[in-house]
Motif scaffolding. Structure first.
Motif, PDB file in Angstrom:
ATOM      1  N   LEU A   1      37.240  41.024  37.967  1.00  0.00           N
ATOM      2  CA  LEU A   1      36.804  40.008  37.240  1.00  0.00           C
ATOM      3  C   LEU A   1      38.095  39.337  36.455  1.00  0.00           C
ATOM      4  CD1 LEU A   1      34.447  38.062  35.889  1.00  0.00           C
ATOM      5  CD2 LEU A   1      34.033  40.115  34.485  1.00  0.00           C
ATOM      6  N   ILE A   2      38.076  38.077  36.255  1.00  0.00           N
ATOM      7  CA  ILE A   2      39.028  37.629  35.116  1.00  0.00           C
ATOM      8  C   ILE A   2      38.366  36.744  34.190  1.00  0.00           C
ATOM      9  CG2 ILE A   2      41.142  36.265  34.740  1.00  0.00           C
ATOM     10  CD1 ILE A   2      42.245  36.776  37.431  1.00  0.00           C
ATOM     11  N   ARG A   3      38.384  36.715  32.924  1.00  0.00           N
ATOM     12  CA  ARG A   3      37.877  35.897  31.951  1.00  0.00           C
ATOM     13  C   ARG A   3      38.800  35.241  31.068  1.00  0.00           C
ATOM     14  NH1 ARG A   3      32.269  35.744  31.061  1.00  0.00           N
ATOM     15  NH2 ARG A   3      31.071  37.774  31.786  1.00  0.00           N
ATOM     16  N   LEU A   4      38.503  33.924  30.878  1.00  0.00           N
ATOM     17  CA  LEU A   4      39.602  33.100  30.141  1.00  0.00           C
ATOM     18  C   LEU A   4      39.149  33.243  28.644  1.00  0.00           C
ATOM     19  CD1 LEU A   4      39.682  29.923  32.067  1.00  0.00           C
ATOM     20  CD2 LEU A   4      41.395  31.818  31.966  1.00  0.00           C
ATOM     21  N   GLY A   5      39.539  34.575  28.091  1.00  0.00           N
ATOM     22  CA  GLY A   5      39.084  34.964  26.534  1.00  0.00           C
ATOM     23  C   GLY A   5      39.422  36.260  26.348  1.00  0.00           C
ATOM     24  N   THR A   6      39.070  36.782  25.132  1.00  0.00           N
ATOM     25  CA  THR A   6      39.363  38.214  24.800  1.00  0.00           C
ATOM     26  C   THR A   6      37.969  38.947  25.084  1.00  0.00           C
ATOM     27  OG1 THR A   6      38.928  37.626  22.622  1.00  0.00           O
ATOM     28  CG2 THR A   6      40.976  37.653  23.230  1.00  0.00           C
ATOM     29  N   ALA A   7      37.983  40.248  24.853  1.00  0.00           N
ATOM     30  CA  ALA A   7      36.934  41.039  25.369  1.00  0.00           C
ATOM     31  C   ALA A   7      35.859  40.893  24.622  1.00  0.00           C
ATOM     32  CB  ALA A   7      37.708  42.409  25.351  1.00  0.00           C
TER      33      ALA A   7
ATOM     34  N   GLN B   1      35.914  35.861  39.844  1.00  0.00           N
ATOM     35  CA  GLN B   1      35.211  37.019  40.225  1.00  0.00           C
ATOM     36  C   GLN B   1      35.016  37.481  41.547  1.00  0.00           C
ATOM     37  OE1 GLN B   1      30.868  36.639  38.794  1.00  0.00           O
ATOM     38  NE2 GLN B   1      30.667  38.951  38.669  1.00  0.00           N
ATOM     39  N   LEU B   2      35.193  38.637  41.987  1.00  0.00           N
ATOM     40  CA  LEU B   2      35.084  39.410  43.259  1.00  0.00           C
ATOM     41  C   LEU B   2      33.655  39.181  43.890  1.00  0.00           C
ATOM     42  CD1 LEU B   2      36.552  41.060  45.199  1.00  0.00           C
ATOM     43  CD2 LEU B   2      35.487  43.190  44.268  1.00  0.00           C
ATOM     44  N   ALA B   3      33.654  38.545  45.179  1.00  0.00           N
ATOM     45  CA  ALA B   3      32.569  38.156  45.782  1.00  0.00           C
ATOM     46  C   ALA B   3      32.707  39.255  47.172  1.00  0.00           C
ATOM     47  CB  ALA B   3      32.336  36.820  46.079  1.00  0.00           C
ATOM     48  N   PRO B   4      32.304  40.464  47.009  1.00  0.00           N
ATOM     49  CA  PRO B   4      32.648  41.401  48.367  1.00  0.00           C
ATOM     50  C   PRO B   4      31.607  41.146  49.401  1.00  0.00           C
ATOM     51  CG  PRO B   4      31.736  42.608  46.601  1.00  0.00           C
ATOM     52  CD  PRO B   4      31.808  41.328  45.870  1.00  0.00           C
ATOM     53  N   TYR B   5      30.598  40.624  49.341  1.00  0.00           N
ATOM     54  CA  TYR B   5      29.589  40.574  50.027  1.00  0.00           C
ATOM     55  C   TYR B   5      29.157  39.260  50.864  1.00  0.00           C
ATOM     56  CZ  TYR B   5      28.227  44.908  47.790  1.00  0.00           C
ATOM     57  OH  TYR B   5      28.305  46.195  46.955  1.00  0.00           O
TER      58      TYR B   5
ATOM     59  N   ASN C   1      30.388  36.316  53.896  1.00  0.00           N
ATOM     60  CA  ASN C   1      30.345  36.679  55.152  1.00  0.00           C
ATOM     61  C   ASN C   1      32.106  36.843  55.690  1.00  0.00           C
ATOM     62  OD1 ASN C   1      27.656  36.441  55.676  1.00  0.00           O
ATOM     63  ND2 ASN C   1      27.883  34.277  56.087  1.00  0.00           N
ATOM     64  N   THR C   2      32.667  36.261  54.951  1.00  0.00           N
ATOM     65  CA  THR C   2      34.453  36.260  55.249  1.00  0.00           C
ATOM     66  C   THR C   2      35.080  37.211  54.632  1.00  0.00           C
ATOM     67  OG1 THR C   2      34.641  34.465  53.648  1.00  0.00           O
ATOM     68  CG2 THR C   2      34.349  33.833  55.933  1.00  0.00           C
ATOM     69  N   ALA C   3      34.370  38.265  53.660  1.00  0.00           N
ATOM     70  CA  ALA C   3      34.937  38.868  52.626  1.00  0.00           C
ATOM     71  C   ALA C   3      35.801  40.010  53.559  1.00  0.00           C
ATOM     72  CB  ALA C   3      33.883  40.013  51.937  1.00  0.00           C
ATOM     73  N   LYS C   4      35.573  40.428  54.714  1.00  0.00           N
ATOM     74  CA  LYS C   4      36.357  41.546  55.499  1.00  0.00           C
ATOM     75  C   LYS C   4      37.406  40.964  55.924  1.00  0.00           C
ATOM     76  CE  LYS C   4      32.317  44.372  56.830  1.00  0.00           C
ATOM     77  NZ  LYS C   4      31.776  45.100  57.898  1.00  0.00           N
ATOM     78  N   ARG C   5      37.468  39.675  56.211  1.00  0.00           N
ATOM     79  CA  ARG C   5      38.875  38.883  56.756  1.00  0.00           C
ATOM     80  C   ARG C   5      39.630  38.506  55.871  1.00  0.00           C
ATOM     81  NH1 ARG C   5      34.729  36.599  59.765  1.00  0.00           N
ATOM     82  NH2 ARG C   5      35.149  34.614  59.023  1.00  0.00           N
ATOM     83  N   ARG C   6      39.099  38.239  54.420  1.00  0.00           N
ATOM     84  CA  ARG C   6      39.829  37.403  53.242  1.00  0.00           C
ATOM     85  C   ARG C   6      40.806  38.500  52.553  1.00  0.00           C
ATOM     86  NH1 ARG C   6      35.976  35.526  50.849  1.00  0.00           N
ATOM     87  NH2 ARG C   6      35.649  37.001  49.089  1.00  0.00           N
ATOM     88  N   LYS C   7      42.067  38.189  52.270  1.00  0.00           N
ATOM     89  CA  LYS C   7      42.796  39.060  51.567  1.00  0.00           C
ATOM     90  C   LYS C   7      43.043  38.143  50.216  1.00  0.00           C
ATOM     91  CE  LYS C   7      43.596  42.015  54.770  1.00  0.00           C
ATOM     92  NZ  LYS C   7      42.621  43.255  54.747  1.00  0.00           N
ATOM     93  N   LEU C   8      42.778  38.813  49.148  1.00  0.00           N
ATOM     94  CA  LEU C   8      42.764  38.194  47.826  1.00  0.00           C
ATOM     95  C   LEU C   8      44.239  38.200  47.109  1.00  0.00           C
ATOM     96  CD1 LEU C   8      39.850  40.022  45.954  1.00  0.00           C
ATOM     97  CD2 LEU C   8      39.651  37.898  47.037  1.00  0.00           C
ATOM     98  N   MET C   9      44.852  39.345  47.486  1.00  0.00           N
ATOM     99  CA  MET C   9      46.415  39.385  46.916  1.00  0.00           C
ATOM    100  C   MET C   9      47.332  39.299  47.857  1.00  0.00           C
ATOM    101  SD  MET C   9      45.707  42.196  43.726  1.00  0.00           S
ATOM    102  CE  MET C   9      44.876  43.310  44.429  1.00  0.00           C
TER     103      MET C   9
END
Length: 322
Positions: free
Chosen positions: A292-298, A308-312, A314-322
């Motif tokens: 998660l990345i939020r545009l503000g302080t904690a 925000q990570l969306a691991p579930y 359909n393409t999550a297994k094939r997608r590389k975030l970084m």
């Protein structure tokens, strides 16, 4: 005796009234200062969000100009969707130089003083931390130069963020646990953000690493491996700006190695004998999983989510975030 008692009583009343007046004046000054600071941060926050909202527009215009430039360089017909702004975009292209050609974003403002001033980091834990989480926080204080560890106590997140701003900290790190194991690391950049949440996996403390060397107090060189996407650069910026610029002769190295979107943290010292280099791990050792990345302080729970990570999906297994 009665007269003396009355005089002493009157003098005591005057002293108490004077003391109460001083305390009242001090409280009024503190309240005025607090309101002024709140107005200042509200204004800065508004400017920050306004700059963020302009990013997409600038990126859209930049992509349009690059498409036009490619068509002109290849002497091709200008696509229909570019013709409306072709004349204006061509004039902008002719006026650009190496410095103005790159797109500026709100990220450039977040770390505008990087390299000019050393970062100052505050590290704290969740409420009532276990012994293992306390040990992990202590080791994180040794990992991050120019950092201070604070016992959480009963302080809430807004109080900690406000105290850190007042003390001129550049970042606050919160470490949390689940069932006695370190489970989350939150990096909140001050004064306006962003705040990045990482899951912690497989944390190994220094005393559990066989042959662990002594902790070096030198400023570390940083090594980032396999951060190839725009999102990867975002995480790289957040992590690298926790560390000051090291000296060239430093023998300490901190490595962030991305593999399948898990960031492996390792720390070593090295000695060089001729052409041979010997590495000694000094710990700790853990994996980070950004989610998660939020545009503000904690303390800004209403802050916009940048990613925000969306691991579930359909393409999550094939997608590389970084």
């Amino acid at each position: 005796k009665a007269t003396v008692s009355v005089l002493n009583w009157g003098r005591g009343c005057c002293v108490e009234q004077h003391r109460a007046a001083r305390l009242g004046a001090r409280s009024a000054r503190q309240a005025t200062h607090t309101r002024a600071m709140l107005r200042k941060y509200a204004r800065m926050r508004k400017e920050y969000l306004s700059a963020k909202s302009e990013d997409r527009k600038r990126e859209f215009v930049h992509d349009r100009k690059m498409q036009l430039k490619e068509a002109l360089d290849n002497k091709e017909q200008i696509p229909k969707h570019l013709r409306t702004f072709a004349r204006a975009d061509k004039e902008r292209l002719e006026l650009e130089d190496d410095e103005t050609r790159e797109v500026k974003t709100h990220i450039d403002d977040e770390y505008a003083l990087a390299g000019v001033e050393d970062p100052k980091v505050l590290i704290t834990t969740s409420h009532a931390p276990s012994q293992k989480l306390t040990t992990f926080a202590k080791e994180m204080r040794l990992v991050v130069p120019n950092s201070q560890r604070m016992n959480r106590g009963s302080s809430g997140v807004p109080e900690i963020i406000e105290q850190a701003r007042t003390a001129k900290f550049t970042d606050v790190i919160f470490v949390h646990e689940q069932r006695g194991e370190p489970s989350e690391l939150v990096v909140s950049h001050l004064p306006l953000g962003p705040t990045v949440h990482f899951g912690i996996h497989g944390a190994v403390m220094r005393h559990d690493i066989e042959g662990c060397g002594p902790m070096s107090q030198q400023l570390p060189h940083l090594v980032f491996e396999n951060f190839t996407t725009k999102l990867g650069d975002r995480f790289k910026n957040v992590l690298k700006h926790l560390f000051p610029v090291p000296k060239e002769d430093s023998k300490r190295v901190v490595t962030f190695d991305n593999h399948n979107d898990y960031i492996s943290f390792r720390q070593h010292t090295f000695t060089k004998t001729g052409k041979d280099v010997t590495l000694t791990e000094i710990g700790p050792r853990f994996e980070l999983r950004p989610y998660l990345i939020r545009l503000g302080t904690a303390d800004m729970k209403e802050a916009e989510k940048e990613w925000q990570l969306a691991p579930y999906t359909n393409t999550a297994k094939r997608r590389k975030l970084m």
